[in-house]
Design an enzyme around this catalytic site. Sequence first.
Site, PDB file in Angstrom:
ATOM      1  N   GLY A   1       2.625  -1.451   3.415  1.00  0.00           N
ATOM      2  CA  GLY A   1       2.409  -1.692   4.840  1.00  0.00           C
ATOM      3  C   GLY A   1       3.644  -2.194   5.578  1.00  0.00           C
TER       4      GLY A   1
ATOM      5  N   GLY B   1      -1.853   4.158   2.129  1.00  0.00           N
ATOM      6  CA  GLY B   1      -2.616   3.289   3.014  1.00  0.00           C
ATOM      7  C   GLY B   1      -2.512   3.753   4.458  1.00  0.00           C
ATOM      8  N   GLY B   2      -1.591   3.163   5.197  1.00  0.00           N
ATOM      9  CA  GLY B   2      -1.450   3.423   6.637  1.00  0.00           C
ATOM     10  C   GLY B   2      -1.442   4.897   7.013  1.00  0.00           C
TER      11      GLY B   2
ATOM     12  N   ASN C   1      -6.277   5.222   0.826  1.00  0.00           N
ATOM     13  CA  ASN C   1      -6.900   3.898   0.773  1.00  0.00           C
ATOM     14  C   ASN C   1      -7.055   3.425   2.217  1.00  0.00           C
ATOM     15  OD1 ASN C   1      -7.725   1.307   0.313  1.00  0.00           O
ATOM     16  ND2 ASN C   1      -5.751   0.576  -0.484  1.00  0.00           N
ATOM     17  N   TRP C   2      -8.277   3.557   2.722  1.00  0.00           N
ATOM     18  CA  TRP C   2      -8.503   3.246   4.139  1.00  0.00           C
ATOM     19  C   TRP C   2      -8.592   1.754   4.440  1.00  0.00           C
ATOM     20  CZ3 TRP C   2     -12.776   7.513   5.257  1.00  0.00           C
ATOM     21  CH2 TRP C   2     -12.138   8.751   5.385  1.00  0.00           C
ATOM     22  N   LYS C   3      -8.715   0.950   3.412  1.00  0.00           N
ATOM     23  CA  LYS C   3      -8.795  -0.519   3.605  1.00  0.00           C
ATOM     24  C   LYS C   3      -9.924  -0.862   4.588  1.00  0.00           C
ATOM     25  CE  LYS C   3      -3.972  -0.765   2.333  1.00  0.00           C
ATOM     26  NZ  LYS C   3      -2.694  -1.454   2.394  1.00  0.00           N
TER      27      LYS C   3
ATOM     28  N   SER D   1       4.028   2.406   1.574  1.00  0.00           N
ATOM     29  CA  SER D   1       4.656   3.078   2.711  1.00  0.00           C
ATOM     30  C   SER D   1       4.968   4.551   2.466  1.00  0.00           C
ATOM     31  CB  SER D   1       5.926   2.330   3.152  1.00  0.00           C
ATOM     32  OG  SER D   1       5.594   1.027   3.583  1.00  0.00           O
TER      33      SER D   1
ATOM     34  N   GLU E   1       2.417  -0.151  -7.177  1.00  0.00           N
ATOM     35  CA  GLU E   1       2.604  -0.462  -5.757  1.00  0.00           C
ATOM     36  C   GLU E   1       3.391  -1.757  -5.596  1.00  0.00           C
ATOM     37  OE1 GLU E   1      -0.577   1.491  -3.144  1.00  0.00           O
ATOM     38  OE2 GLU E   1      -1.433  -0.360  -3.889  1.00  0.00           O
TER      39      GLU E   1
ATOM     40  N   GLU F   1      -3.808  -6.689  -2.363  1.00  0.00           N
ATOM     41  CA  GLU F   1      -4.507  -7.450  -1.320  1.00  0.00           C
ATOM     42  C   GLU F   1      -5.710  -8.188  -1.919  1.00  0.00           C
ATOM     43  OE1 GLU F   1      -4.879  -4.195   1.460  1.00  0.00           O
ATOM     44  OE2 GLU F   1      -2.711  -4.263   1.745  1.00  0.00           O
TER      45      GLU F   1
ATOM     46  N   HIS G   1      -5.935  -4.098  -6.517  1.00  0.00           N
ATOM     47  CA  HIS G   1      -5.010  -3.924  -5.394  1.00  0.00           C
ATOM     48  C   HIS G   1      -4.390  -5.287  -5.060  1.00  0.00           C
ATOM     49  CE1 HIS G   1      -3.418  -3.120  -1.425  1.00  0.00           C
ATOM     50  NE2 HIS G   1      -3.454  -1.843  -1.740  1.00  0.00           N
TER      51      HIS G   1
HETATM   52  P1  PGA Z   1       0.654   1.583   2.708  1.00  0.00           P
HETATM   53  O1  PGA Z   1      -0.472   0.970   1.724  1.00  0.00           O
HETATM   54  O2  PGA Z   1       0.747   3.042   2.415  1.00  0.00           O
HETATM   55  O3  PGA Z   1       0.156   1.275   4.091  1.00  0.00           O
HETATM   56  O4  PGA Z   1       1.935   0.872   2.376  1.00  0.00           O
HETATM   57  C1  PGA Z   1      -0.564   1.379   0.388  1.00  0.00           C
HETATM   58  C2  PGA Z   1      -1.668   0.634  -0.304  1.00  0.00           C
HETATM   59  O5  PGA Z   1      -1.879  -0.549  -0.017  1.00  0.00           O
HETATM   60  O6  PGA Z   1      -2.366   1.192  -1.160  1.00  0.00           O
END
Ligand code: PGA
Length: 263
Positions: free
Chosen positions: A179, A240-241, A9-11, A219, A173, A101, A99
């Site tokens: 994050g 994500g990250g 997930n590149w956001k 994470s 999640e 966010e 998600h």
């Molecule tokens: P993260 O993000 O791996 O940076 O914690 C995961 C996500 O939001 O899907």
Amino acid sequence: MTKPLIIANWKLNMTQKQSSEFIKDFAEKVKASQNQVDIILSAPFTSLETVVKALTNNGLEKVTVASQNVSEHESGAFTGEINTEMLKEIGVQAVIVGHSERREIFNETNETIKSKSKKVLDSNLKLIFCCGESLETREKDETDKWIETQIRSAFNDLDFSKVENDQIVIAYEPIWAIGTGKTCDSIEANRVIQNIKDLIKNIFPASLANSTRVLYGGSVKPSTIEEQMAQTAIDGALVGGASLKANDFADIVNFSTKAVLNA
Ligand code: PGA
């Protein structure tokens, strides 16, 4: 054992140029393992078509491309929105919905997420449905109830007659793990994921419930994936990250297959 599924997930990251460079690098590193693991790359809207083409050009045509959002509307006066037809036309095959966010920053409610989920499924796209609790909810010991509400509100009265097996993926999640570098304990993540699997058996038709993979996200790193994949219920990861660097994400993809090979 179920085939692992690893989703990037590149956001709000990755221009077209950066996406192309990533895929060139990534392809080299995962060519050998690509038949043992399903991979989805979720890019920002403007990079989606570039990603579709770059995957084909680099021998990764089995990798699926997902968008991170979509409109629940068909077409019309919805400034700034993108619909499912537009995504399908450029080769997108999956969409992330719900998600945390989107829920928290963009005020998406369970009701909006239900409409978007339905739209994605009606459009024959794969639905990557996210759920997860805040730290406050966890500390009140209401995690299981919270997740049940999120899942039931999206799926309780959905017409499943046209939903294909494996068309839905659920990602658990915990918000406090996203994050933050604070990964959820694998045994606890496995417990919640097993609960989700038991819950969807009561909501989905049996064959769909059995084919629905439930992932952990929050994470995930190359150093955590093996332990996570060794759990009985965790079918993969939403990353994500650590998905922004080709090396790290390739390590996660490659390490995810180890638990399977060792099983
Ligand atoms: P993260 O993000 O791996 O940076 O914690 C995961 C996500 O939001 O899907």
